[in-house]
Design an enzyme around this catalytic site. Structure first.
Site, PDB file in Angstrom:
ATOM      1  N   PRO A  93       0.847  -1.198   0.000  1.00 28.75           N
ATOM      2  CA  PRO A  93       0.000   0.000   0.000  1.00 28.75           C
ATOM      3  C   PRO A  93       0.882   1.247   0.000  1.00 28.75           C
ATOM      4  O   PRO A  93       1.972   1.250   0.574  1.00 28.75           O
ATOM      5  CB  PRO A  93      -0.782  -0.107   1.316  1.00 28.75           C
ATOM      6  CG  PRO A  93      -0.644  -1.532   1.746  1.00 28.75           C
ATOM      7  CD  PRO A  93       0.668  -2.003   1.216  1.00 28.75           C
ATOM      8  N   LYS A  94       0.412   2.297  -0.644  1.00 31.33           N
ATOM      9  CA  LYS A  94       1.135   3.577  -0.632  1.00 31.33           C
ATOM     10  C   LYS A  94       0.538   4.455   0.459  1.00 31.33           C
ATOM     11  O   LYS A  94      -0.577   4.954   0.337  1.00 31.33           O
ATOM     12  CB  LYS A  94       1.053   4.271  -1.990  1.00 31.33           C
ATOM     13  CG  LYS A  94       1.919   5.519  -2.067  1.00 31.33           C
ATOM     14  CD  LYS A  94       1.876   6.146  -3.446  1.00 31.33           C
ATOM     15  CE  LYS A  94       2.829   7.325  -3.504  1.00 31.33           C
ATOM     16  NZ  LYS A  94       2.488   8.381  -2.505  1.00 31.33           N
TER      17      LYS A  94
END
Length: 346
Positions: free
Chosen positions: A30-31
């Site tokens: 995930p960013k």
């Protein structure tokens, strides 16, 4: 002073879709939408480096205190500093609460450290004791990071990963509801590359029709530096939602002539200016702008909203002479289903 020299963080270049690992093995994460931070713990002191040259240590005293008691030994971690707000079961990342931490008053920082405590999401291990791990492939650094943080507790978290591109695409869609802003793909066989854009980031891309409401003069003193844009709310009030920048030199000058007929002037013929929103990041910067009559519509590309504003600078797509300015409302924007941050952290 830490025993570690904190390097420039490894960066990412943008892609329009989640890359396929067929030709190059990838791990997807995930960013996280926060402050990039490199945590150096030498067994005595914790230091927090940033993506730029500005140290972040003084702004996050709760992390300095708690990480010293959580980390099992001296190390250098790469990760993201985030703040979450909201009720249990519906928490999400809060950029505004995080950005308030950059404050000159120590008393204010200490107060916010209690009210909106930060977390550190670790996603790479650059040094373990006296051993520099940067030359090792990411798959080895990740394995050692997992072993090191096996018993970690909040506010220290290990980011989740997958080698399944289909799951990464699902994360891209779902995790935005918790305030995350995309997916990062990391080549498993690559060493750490400080300052290099060797990673791949995939963010949400959307478009909206907005109203030009003013412009700031370029820092050179000539031409349009940024075009301020707005949307109409349910109450009929036009609100500034962001800005468009990155014009070429030729376009900056051309825009002055194009927008001249829309420039507001007072009874004496003088240009009417407005005062833009000032933040802790602008400091003493001139935020005044030339006001425009709200008549011209443009289409822009954006990635996500933060409250009632675009989270990042938006990109110019095209002018929309066919659109009436009053039709540019928030209703056209995508709404994202909520997603509990706790489900991302697990």
């Amino acid at each position: 002073m830490s025993r570690y020299d904190i390097p420039a963080p490894m960066l990412a270049k943008a892609a329009s879709s989640v890359p396929d690992p067929a030709t190059k093995p990838m791990l997807y994460e995930p960013k996280w939408d926060g402050f990039r931070g490199l945590i150096a713990w030498d067994g005595e002191t914790v230091e927090i480096g940033s993506r730029g040259a500005k140290p972040l240590t003084r702004y996050f005293p709760e992390l300095v205190e708690q990480l010293a008691g959580i980390l099992p030994g001296p190390c250098l971690l790469d990760g993201e500093i985030v703040v979450a707000t909201g009720p249990d079961g519906a928490q999400r990342l809060d950029w505004e609460a995080l950005s308030q931490r950059i404050h000159p008053a120590a008393s204010r920082v200490a107060k916010l450290a209690v009210e909106t405590p930060a977390m550190f999401i670790a996603f790479d291990l650059l040094a373990d004791g006296d051993e520099d791990l940067q030359p090792l492939p990411f798959r080895e650094r990740r394995a050692r990071l997992e072993r090191m943080l096996a018993n970690a507790r909040s506010p220290l978290h290990l980011t989740r990963t997958t080698d399944d591109p289909e799951l990464a695409r699902r994360w891209l869609a779902e995790f935005e509801g918790a305030g995350l802003d995309g997916i990062v793909a990391k080549p498993l066989d690559d060493p750490y590359a400080p300052g290099k854009r060797a990673l791949i980031k995939v963010k949400h891309a959307r478009s909206a029709d907005v109203v030009a409401l003013g412009y700031r003069v370029h820092k050179s003193g000539s031409g349009v530096g940024s075009l301020l844009v707005g949307l109409y709310g349910d109450d009929g009030v036009l609100r500034q939602v962001g800005g468009v920048a990155a014009w070429s030199n030729a376009m900056r000058q051309q825009l002055v002539d194009e927008l001249e007929p829309l420039v507001e002037r007072d009874a004496s013929g003088d240009v009417v200016t407005g005062e833009g929103e000032r933040s802790r990041f602008t400091g003493a910067k001139d935020v005044s702008f030339v006001r425009l009559r709200p008549e011209r519509v443009l289409e822009v590309r954006y990635d996500q909203l933060e409250g009632a504003r675009f989270r990042h600078t938006v990109q110019f797509e095209r002018w929309r002479p066919d659109r009436d300015a009053r039709s540019c409302t928030y209703d056209q924007l995508d709404t994202v289903p909520g997603y509990d941050l706790a489900d991302v952290l697990e």
